[in-house]
Design a protein around this motif. Structure first.
Motif, PDB file in Angstrom:
ATOM      1  N   LEU A   1      37.956  31.692  36.004  1.00 13.68           N
ATOM      2  CA  LEU A   1      38.798  30.741  36.744  1.00 13.68           C
ATOM      3  C   LEU A   1      39.755  29.908  35.650  1.00 13.68           C
ATOM      4  CD1 LEU A   1      36.329  29.370  39.401  1.00 13.68           C
ATOM      5  CD2 LEU A   1      38.436  30.679  39.847  1.00 13.68           C
ATOM      6  N   LYS A   2      38.886  29.952  34.344  1.00 14.30           N
ATOM      7  CA  LYS A   2      39.647  28.948  33.455  1.00 14.30           C
ATOM      8  C   LYS A   2      40.840  30.010  32.804  1.00 14.30           C
ATOM      9  CE  LYS A   2      36.464  25.780  32.170  1.00 14.30           C
ATOM     10  NZ  LYS A   2      35.828  25.131  30.936  1.00 14.30           N
TER      11      LYS A   2
ATOM     12  N   LEU B   1      43.404  29.633  43.795  1.00 14.27           N
ATOM     13  CA  LEU B   1      44.045  30.138  42.366  1.00 14.27           C
ATOM     14  C   LEU B   1      44.802  31.393  42.717  1.00 14.27           C
ATOM     15  CD1 LEU B   1      44.446  29.745  39.458  1.00 14.27           C
ATOM     16  CD2 LEU B   1      42.396  31.118  39.185  1.00 14.27           C
ATOM     17  N   TYR B   2      44.292  32.266  43.542  1.00 16.41           N
ATOM     18  CA  TYR B   2      44.977  33.541  43.720  1.00 16.41           C
ATOM     19  C   TYR B   2      46.305  33.388  44.466  1.00 16.41           C
ATOM     20  CZ  TYR B   2      45.664  38.095  45.685  1.00 16.41           C
ATOM     21  OH  TYR B   2      46.133  39.605  46.043  1.00 16.41           O
TER      22      TYR B   2
ATOM     23  N   GLU C   1      33.170  30.851  35.964  1.00 18.38           N
ATOM     24  CA  GLU C   1      33.927  29.728  35.358  1.00 18.38           C
ATOM     25  C   GLU C   1      35.076  30.160  34.422  1.00 18.38           C
ATOM     26  OE1 GLU C   1      35.155  26.156  35.758  1.00 18.38           O
ATOM     27  OE2 GLU C   1      33.475  26.934  36.879  1.00 18.38           O
TER      28      GLU C   1
ATOM     29  N   THR D   1      33.300  27.631  44.633  1.00 15.58           N
ATOM     30  CA  THR D   1      33.986  28.487  43.585  1.00 15.58           C
ATOM     31  C   THR D   1      34.645  29.461  44.365  1.00 15.58           C
ATOM     32  OG1 THR D   1      31.737  28.101  42.414  1.00 15.58           O
ATOM     33  CG2 THR D   1      33.346  29.956  41.661  1.00 15.58           C
TER      34      THR D   1
ATOM     35  N   GLU E   1      43.562  29.985  35.384  1.00 17.69           N
ATOM     36  CA  GLU E   1      44.493  28.618  35.164  1.00 17.69           C
ATOM     37  C   GLU E   1      45.255  28.658  34.033  1.00 17.69           C
ATOM     38  OE1 GLU E   1      44.412  25.846  37.198  1.00 17.69           O
ATOM     39  OE2 GLU E   1      43.095  26.630  38.499  1.00 17.69           O
TER      40      GLU E   1
ATOM     41  N   ARG F   1      37.966  27.990  45.201  1.00 19.26           N
ATOM     42  CA  ARG F   1      38.817  27.639  44.038  1.00 19.26           C
ATOM     43  C   ARG F   1      39.552  28.758  43.793  1.00 19.26           C
ATOM     44  NH1 ARG F   1      35.674  25.817  39.166  1.00 19.26           N
ATOM     45  NH2 ARG F   1      37.426  26.225  38.117  1.00 19.26           N
ATOM     46  N   ALA F   2      38.673  29.916  43.746  1.00 22.36           N
ATOM     47  CA  ALA F   2      39.328  31.276  43.272  1.00 22.36           C
ATOM     48  C   ALA F   2      40.376  31.825  44.344  1.00 22.36           C
ATOM     49  CB  ALA F   2      38.243  32.452  43.440  1.00 22.36           C
TER      50      ALA F   2
END
Length: 89
Positions: A55-56, A13-14, A52, A6, A59, A9-10
């Motif tokens: 994160l969505k 994304l950043y 989550e 996680t 996105e 993923r963060a």
């Protein structure tokens, strides 16, 4: 040393949002500053569902920004060609 998927993923994304923010059309909006504040605000999250959800949202912001850039490119291309009829003016 364990890696948290996680967290990775963060971070990814950043990084993507930061790169997208470089080309944001309105410099007065401060895209990267606002994005950083959102990430810092959610730094304390521990519940997997809340993480989550955040994160969505990230996105979603990424996809909307990409759509904005595509629209900007399309409009630029459209302005490059003369109108074919009087209805397009």
């Amino acid at each position: 040393m364990s890696t948290n998927p996680t967290r990775l993923r963060a971070l990814a994304l950043y990084k993507e949002l930061h790169r997208l923010g470089r080309d944001y059309p309105d410099p007065s909006y401060n895209f990267n500053g606002r994005m950083r504040k959102l990430f810092e605000k959610n730094r304390h999250l521990t519940d997997k569902d809340e993480i989550e959800k955040a994160l969505k949202l990230g996105e979603f912001i990424k996809n909307e920004t990409l759509a904005l850039y595509s629209l900007r490119k399309y409009r630029h291309l459209k302005r490059m060609y003369p109108p074919t009829s009087l209805t397009e003016l």
